[in-house]
Write a protein that holds these residues in place. Structure first.
Motif, PDB file in Angstrom:
ATOM      1  N   ALA A 210       0.816  -1.216   0.000  1.00  0.00           N
ATOM      2  CA  ALA A 210       0.000   0.000   0.000  1.00  0.00           C
ATOM      3  C   ALA A 210       0.848   1.264   0.000  1.00  0.00           C
ATOM      4  N   VAL A 211       1.947   1.277   0.759  1.00  0.00           N
ATOM      5  CA  VAL A 211       2.720   2.518   0.894  1.00  0.00           C
ATOM      6  C   VAL A 211       3.627   2.771  -0.299  1.00  0.00           C
ATOM      7  N   GLY A 212       3.917   1.742  -1.086  1.00  0.00           N
ATOM      8  CA  GLY A 212       4.727   1.943  -2.284  1.00  0.00           C
ATOM      9  C   GLY A 212       6.103   2.503  -1.989  1.00  0.00           C
ATOM     10  N   GLU A 213       6.369   3.715  -2.430  1.00  0.00           N
ATOM     11  CA  GLU A 213       7.693   4.318  -2.279  1.00  0.00           C
ATOM     12  C   GLU A 213       7.956   4.876  -0.887  1.00  0.00           C
ATOM     13  N   GLY A 214       6.963   4.824  -0.017  1.00  0.00           N
ATOM     14  CA  GLY A 214       7.208   5.256   1.362  1.00  0.00           C
ATOM     15  C   GLY A 214       6.183   6.233   1.891  1.00  0.00           C
ATOM     16  N   VAL A 215       6.362   6.561   3.160  1.00  0.00           N
ATOM     17  CA  VAL A 215       5.393   7.354   3.911  1.00  0.00           C
ATOM     18  C   VAL A 215       6.009   8.707   4.276  1.00  0.00           C
ATOM     19  N   ASP A 216       5.303   9.770   3.927  1.00  0.00           N
ATOM     20  CA  ASP A 216       5.747  11.122   4.302  1.00  0.00           C
ATOM     21  C   ASP A 216       5.282  11.496   5.704  1.00  0.00           C
ATOM     22  N   VAL A 217       4.053  11.128   6.033  1.00  0.00           N
ATOM     23  CA  VAL A 217       3.469  11.474   7.337  1.00  0.00           C
ATOM     24  C   VAL A 217       2.754  10.255   7.898  1.00  0.00           C
ATOM     25  N   TYR A 218       3.066   9.921   9.133  1.00  0.00           N
ATOM     26  CA  TYR A 218       2.328   8.878   9.840  1.00  0.00           C
ATOM     27  C   TYR A 218       1.610   9.518  11.018  1.00  0.00           C
ATOM     28  N   PHE A 219       0.283   9.431  11.025  1.00  0.00           N
ATOM     29  CA  PHE A 219      -0.542   9.971  12.099  1.00  0.00           C
ATOM     30  C   PHE A 219      -0.868   8.808  13.029  1.00  0.00           C
ATOM     31  N   ASP A 220      -0.194   8.781  14.168  1.00  0.00           N
ATOM     32  CA  ASP A 220      -0.235   7.602  15.035  1.00  0.00           C
ATOM     33  C   ASP A 220      -1.232   7.771  16.175  1.00  0.00           C
ATOM     34  N   ASN A 221      -2.262   6.940  16.146  1.00  0.00           N
ATOM     35  CA  ASN A 221      -3.257   6.935  17.211  1.00  0.00           C
ATOM     36  C   ASN A 221      -3.128   5.736  18.137  1.00  0.00           C
ATOM     37  N   VAL A 222      -2.216   4.810  17.834  1.00  0.00           N
ATOM     38  CA  VAL A 222      -2.225   3.541  18.558  1.00  0.00           C
ATOM     39  C   VAL A 222      -0.900   3.145  19.192  1.00  0.00           C
ATOM     40  N   GLY A 223       0.237   3.520  18.612  1.00  0.00           N
ATOM     41  CA  GLY A 223       1.529   3.053  19.104  1.00  0.00           C
ATOM     42  C   GLY A 223       1.702   1.565  18.855  1.00  0.00           C
ATOM     43  N   GLY A 224       2.520   0.911  19.681  1.00  0.00           N
ATOM     44  CA  GLY A 224       2.647  -0.543  19.663  1.00  0.00           C
ATOM     45  C   GLY A 224       3.177  -1.135  18.364  1.00  0.00           C
ATOM     46  N   ASP A 225       2.693  -2.330  18.066  1.00  0.00           N
ATOM     47  CA  ASP A 225       3.186  -3.096  16.919  1.00  0.00           C
ATOM     48  C   ASP A 225       2.907  -2.404  15.590  1.00  0.00           C
ATOM     49  N   ILE A 226       1.808  -1.674  15.510  1.00  0.00           N
ATOM     50  CA  ILE A 226       1.491  -1.003  14.245  1.00  0.00           C
ATOM     51  C   ILE A 226       2.500   0.108  13.968  1.00  0.00           C
ATOM     52  N   PHE A 227       2.849   0.871  14.984  1.00  0.00           N
ATOM     53  CA  PHE A 227       3.888   1.886  14.817  1.00  0.00           C
ATOM     54  C   PHE A 227       5.190   1.224  14.393  1.00  0.00           C
ATOM     55  N   GLU A 228       5.536   0.120  15.016  1.00  0.00           N
ATOM     56  CA  GLU A 228       6.770  -0.578  14.675  1.00  0.00           C
ATOM     57  C   GLU A 228       6.764  -1.047  13.219  1.00  0.00           C
ATOM     58  N   ALA A 229       5.603  -1.480  12.738  1.00  0.00           N
ATOM     59  CA  ALA A 229       5.490  -1.946  11.355  1.00  0.00           C
ATOM     60  C   ALA A 229       5.655  -0.812  10.350  1.00  0.00           C
ATOM     61  N   ILE A 230       5.329   0.416  10.763  1.00  0.00           N
ATOM     62  CA  ILE A 230       5.435   1.572   9.874  1.00  0.00           C
ATOM     63  C   ILE A 230       6.881   2.035   9.711  1.00  0.00           C
ATOM     64  N   ILE A 231       7.693   1.856  10.728  1.00  0.00           N
ATOM     65  CA  ILE A 231       9.034   2.465  10.767  1.00  0.00           C
ATOM     66  C   ILE A 231       9.863   2.184   9.504  1.00  0.00           C
ATOM     67  N   PRO A 232       9.937   0.951   8.991  1.00  0.00           N
ATOM     68  CA  PRO A 232      10.768   0.720   7.799  1.00  0.00           C
ATOM     69  C   PRO A 232      10.295   1.477   6.556  1.00  0.00           C
ATOM     70  N   HIS A 233       9.041   1.926   6.561  1.00  0.00           N
ATOM     71  CA  HIS A 233       8.472   2.567   5.377  1.00  0.00           C
ATOM     72  C   HIS A 233       8.504   4.096   5.439  1.00  0.00           C
ATOM     73  N   LEU A 234       8.989   4.642   6.535  1.00  0.00           N
ATOM     74  CA  LEU A 234       9.063   6.099   6.642  1.00  0.00           C
ATOM     75  C   LEU A 234      10.174   6.636   5.742  1.00  0.00           C
ATOM     76  N   LYS A 235       9.859   7.667   4.996  1.00  0.00           N
ATOM     77  CA  LYS A 235      10.847   8.290   4.116  1.00  0.00           C
ATOM     78  C   LYS A 235      11.830   9.126   4.933  1.00  0.00           C
ATOM     79  N   THR A 236      12.926   9.476   4.310  1.00  0.00           N
ATOM     80  CA  THR A 236      13.834  10.445   4.921  1.00  0.00           C
ATOM     81  C   THR A 236      13.086  11.756   5.142  1.00  0.00           C
ATOM     82  N   TYR A 237      13.250  12.323   6.334  1.00  0.00           N
ATOM     83  CA  TYR A 237      12.565  13.533   6.769  1.00  0.00           C
ATOM     84  C   TYR A 237      11.052  13.349   6.959  1.00  0.00           C
ATOM     85  N   ALA A 238      10.617  12.113   7.111  1.00  0.00           N
ATOM     86  CA  ALA A 238       9.201  11.872   7.402  1.00  0.00           C
ATOM     87  C   ALA A 238       8.825  12.467   8.763  1.00  0.00           C
ATOM     88  N   ARG A 239       7.544  12.758   8.915  1.00  0.00           N
ATOM     89  CA  ARG A 239       7.031  13.288  10.174  1.00  0.00           C
ATOM     90  C   ARG A 239       6.057  12.295  10.786  1.00  0.00           C
TER      91      ARG A 239
END
Length: 339
Positions: A210-239
């Motif tokens: 789904a994220v393809g080339e990466g994530v510019d912004v992650y709006f985190d409402n949950v933390g935990g394992d879902i946040f951990e799963a997002i980390i590899p897909h965050l782009k450089t300078y992501a927020r």
């Protein structure tokens, strides 16, 4: 008007998952307002993950609820009687009224609201919920058209509004929700571009696709394992907008991790920022005006999940942490048009 006031009392601090026995239903006499106080007939009570955080002994952005107190809760209602200048019977007000049918509170602790809007919208999209989405995206993340925004708890109160605002601002929006029905709802009903089911056995693979080339912004409402799963897909300078930690609230002990965050922060020069919507009170009126304009134009749908009955407050709060709601969860305890 009755002479009696029913209240839900917070009896004891929970140990892990919420149970109904930490609350007790009591009845007391209604306090007559004096010395700058007003008496409010509560119409709708907001149920939020923050209710669980307030039960812990450690202060958050407000003092914790103490055993023996009326359970803390944000609510909206109408003034019945006033001893405060500027407040009249029939005025619509919101504030920390608590889990009770009638609240006698200092007028300075409530906010008068515009009755041209429904109480459901005032408590939801035009209140703390919508403002959290608005400021988190536009002030904290400072999203730009063309960016990829990922939102966890995307079928919840804040998530549903966050995704729609991001779409209005020209972003590609990916929502993470629990179960195929919620995923279908946020894409087909609310306009998210893609939904990813975190309950699926293929969640990580589906997220990567789904994220393809990466994530510019992650709006985190949950933390935990879902946040951990997002980390590899965050782009450089992501927020990363740290809005809530829904997965942690019921844990007796804090979860470890998320793993990989420290090195990702360094290598990718990430910015992770938490915020409290109260920080932006000076501009709330302007933000609410813009949110109302989007609703009136049909560009923003305000999903509300209204449950009925004062007696159901504990069970519905427990249900919130099981994901039983869609959109903003609130309980109606009196007709919204009655004084």
């Amino acid at each position: 008007m009755s002479d009696n006031n029913r209240q839900w009392i917070f009896l004891k601090r929970p140990q892990g998952t919420l149970t109904e026995d930490i609350f007790e239903l009591r009845q007391t006499a209604i306090e007559k307002p004096k010395d700058g106080k007003i008496l409010v007939r509560t119409a709708l009570v907001s149920l939020d993950p923050a209710n669980r955080a307030w039960m812990e002994p450690t202060p958050t952005y407000k003092e914790p609820v103490m055993p023996g107190d009326v359970m803390h809760g944000f609510a909206i209602g109408r003034v019945v009687e006033s001893s405060a200048e500027g407040f009249q019977p029939g005025d619509v007000v919101e504030g920390m009224l608590g889990w009770q049918e009638y609240a006698t509170v200092p007028a300075a602790t409530v906010r008068k609201r515009n009755p041209r809007h429904s109480m459901e919208n005032l408590l939801g999209v035009l209140g703390i919920t919508g403002l959290t989405a608005y400021y988190g995206l536009l002030e904290v993340a400072k999203i730009a058209a063309g960016e990829t925004v990922v939102i966890s708890a995307a079928a919840g109160a804040v998530g549903t509004i966050t995704g729609q605002i991001a779409k209005l601002k020209g972003c590609r929006v990916i929502g993470i929700a629990g179960g195929p029905e919620k995923c279908a709802w946020i894409t087909e009903g609310l306009g998210f571009d893609v939904a990813v089911d975190y309950k699926s056995a293929d969640f990580k693979a589906d997220l990567a696709k789904a994220v393809g080339e990466g994530v510019d912004v992650y709006f985190d409402n949950v933390g935990g394992d879902i946040f951990e799963a997002i980390i590899p897909h965050l782009k450089t300078y992501a927020r990363v907008v740290a809005c809530g930690t829904l997965t942690d609230y019921n844990d007796a002990e804090p979860q470890p991790g998320p793993r990989g965050l420290q090195i990702a922060c360094v290598v990718k020069r990430l910015r992770i920022e938490g915020f409290i919507v109260l920080d932006y009170m000076a501009t709330w009126d302007k933000a609410e005006e813009e949110l109302a304009g989007w609703i009136e134009a049909g560009s923003l749908k305000p999903p509300v999940d209204v449950r009925e009955g004062f007696e159901t407050l504990p069970a519905n709060l427990i249900g919130l942490f099981k994901g039983t709601n869609r959109g903003k969860l609130m309980v109606r305890i009196a007709p919204v048009q009655s004084a």
